[in-house]
Design a protein around this motif. Structure first.
Motif, PDB file in Angstrom:
ATOM      1  N   LYS A   2      50.351  36.982  45.594  1.00  0.00           N
ATOM      2  CA  LYS A   2      51.224  37.189  46.879  1.00  0.00           C
ATOM      3  C   LYS A   2      52.470  36.111  46.595  1.00  0.00           C
ATOM      4  O   LYS A   2      53.578  36.435  47.034  1.00  0.00           O
ATOM      5  N   CYS A  53      47.370  42.808  47.397  1.00  0.00           N
ATOM      6  CA  CYS A  53      46.336  42.518  47.888  1.00  0.00           C
ATOM      7  C   CYS A  53      45.947  43.480  49.120  1.00  0.00           C
ATOM      8  O   CYS A  53      45.017  43.107  50.036  1.00  0.00           O
ATOM      9  N   PRO A  97      55.396  39.123  46.442  1.00  0.00           N
ATOM     10  CA  PRO A  97      55.508  39.342  47.878  1.00  0.00           C
ATOM     11  C   PRO A  97      55.912  40.646  48.289  1.00  0.00           C
ATOM     12  O   PRO A  97      55.552  41.106  49.245  1.00  0.00           O
ATOM     13  N   GLN A 157      44.413  36.159  44.168  1.00  0.00           N
ATOM     14  CA  GLN A 157      45.196  37.005  45.123  1.00  0.00           C
ATOM     15  C   GLN A 157      46.338  35.885  45.742  1.00  0.00           C
ATOM     16  O   GLN A 157      47.454  36.516  46.159  1.00  0.00           O
TER      17      GLN A 157
END
Length: 405
Positions: A302, A311, A306, A298
């Motif tokens: 990210k 998530c 982004p 996770q």
């Protein structure tokens, strides 16, 4: 006086704790020595070959074999083995309700909507959920409940939905797997273990009723029966090995000092329960280690994507993006095995989630398994790097599609 009482209690606790830890350690050592002895015994067995042994099938493999058998129709168009399974259930279990199931135009599928085997007959209104635990996969969160709800959304009333649970050895599903449905399905549920029921059904009801002209079906069932007998150490060529392993167990737990089989059974059950506690503790530790890996996924998701709402779905890791005017989810999840999957977002109406004719079908080179709603690929449970790299590759492919319009 109070200090003495507390001190004695603490000493007693430490003594019990030490005894338990020593017992667990002995069980682990014995388990390892048992496996070593079993491998030695295997080396002395006569030559034997079974194609299914060599393919190392998993739950999906068992489901595919059962699907083929249940789909079989005789010359009159009757589902011979499907009906024989209902008869077996009626004769050998507590449930007689399966005998009232009508089969007119059944659709039998494997792995659709994650349901191992799924029988739906819209003409008669009956549906059967087969949950396969041949390789001892754990029950997922509210698994049976989710499958029942999914079947209801397919247009079936609860009163005509049945559940068949297929463990390797006889054990019941976890309570949580049922959600709120356990009592409601008590009369429309049956537990058939592969060792005690499926094997007997294959030998007594399926094999004798295969037409002599259908040599491929006959030999396939012979191989499958032999495979299951091997899996459960029931092959006759294993008799000597089984006897030696029985003697090893008997010696380890000093069963000879008990005068009756009832006492020996009680001792063995106590040891089985103790071993299950050890297994549960190991699985808990394994779960914590897996969670650390998933958290790392996770974090990397990210960092890498982004802009793709990372998530937010609640999967092991996931992203979403807009393609063709629709929201698409890409994620890693697990259901006894890990898998990477792409689908239109569940927030869309069902009629807008069909992937047929859409760009999602173009991902089949990466994610070869599919149904009408998604494409995915299973990855072996311990191949963490492989499934995450596949996820990254799929996300980048989808980003490229979006950039190309």
């Amino acid at each position: 006086m109070e200090v003495t009482r507390i001190s004695n209690a603490l000493a007693a606790y430490l003594s019990i704790h030490e005894t338990i830890m020593e017992e667990y350690q002995n069980l682990i050592v014995f388990a390892l020595s048992f496996l070593v002895q079993k491998e030695r015994e295997k080396l002395s067995l006569p030559y034997h070959i079974n194609i299914i042994d060599e393919l190392h099938i998993n739950e999906n493999g068992h489901s595919r074999i059962l699907l083929k058998l249940l789909q079989y129709q005789n010359e009159q168009g009757e589902y011979t083995f499907l009906h024989s399974l209902f008869s077996y259930i009626n004769v050998h279990t507590h449930s007689s309700n399966f005998s009232r199931i009508e089969i007119k135009r059944p659709l039998l599928t494997q792995e659709e909507a994650r349901i191992d085997l799924w029988l739906r007959d819209w003409e008669s209104g009956y549906a059967i959920i087969f949950e396969n635990k041949a390789c001892d996969a754990v029950d997922q969160e509210e698994q049976l409940s989710r499958y029942i709800n999914k079947t209801i959304t397919e247009g079936f009333s609860k009163e005509k939905i049945f559940v068949v649970y297929l463990p390797s050895y006889a054990h019941e599903p976890d309570e949580q797997s049922w959600g709120d449905y356990k009592e409601e399905f008590e009369e429309r549920y049956v537990n058939l273990s592969f060792r005690d029921d499926i094997l007997a059904w294959l030998k007594d009801d399926v094999l004798p009723n295969i037409p002599s002209s259908n040599i491929y079906l006959y030999t396939a069932v012979v191989q499958y029966i032999d495979y299951l007998e091997g899996y459960f150490l029931l092959r006759k060529i294993n008799n000597r090995m089984n006897m030696n392993l029985d003697n090893l167990i008997s010696s380890q737990f000093e069963l000879d000092k008990f005068s009756t089989d009832k006492e020996r059974i009680k001792v063995l059950q106590e040891k089985i329960d103790d071993m299950q506690e050890v297994v549960n503790s190991m699985q808990t530790l394994q779960g914590r280690l897996c969670q650390s890996i998933f958290e790392d996924w996770q974090k990397k998701t990210k960092e890498l994507f982004p802009e793709l709402h990372p998530c937010e779905r609640g999967a092991l890791t996931d992203v979403s993006l807009i393609l063709g005017g629709k929201k698409v989810d890409i994620f890693i999840s697990s259901n006894s095995k890990m898998y990477c999957q792409v689908e239109f977002s569940p927030s869309l109406p069902q009629e807008e989630r069909d992937i047929n004719g859409t760009f999602i079908e173009e991902l089949k080179d990466l994610l070869p398994s599919c149904n009408t709603n998604c494409v995915w690929k299973y990855i072996s449970p311990l191949e963490f790097d492989e499934v995450f790299q596949l996820f990254i590759e799929v996300v980048n492919r989808c980003k490229q599609m979006a950039n190309n319009g």
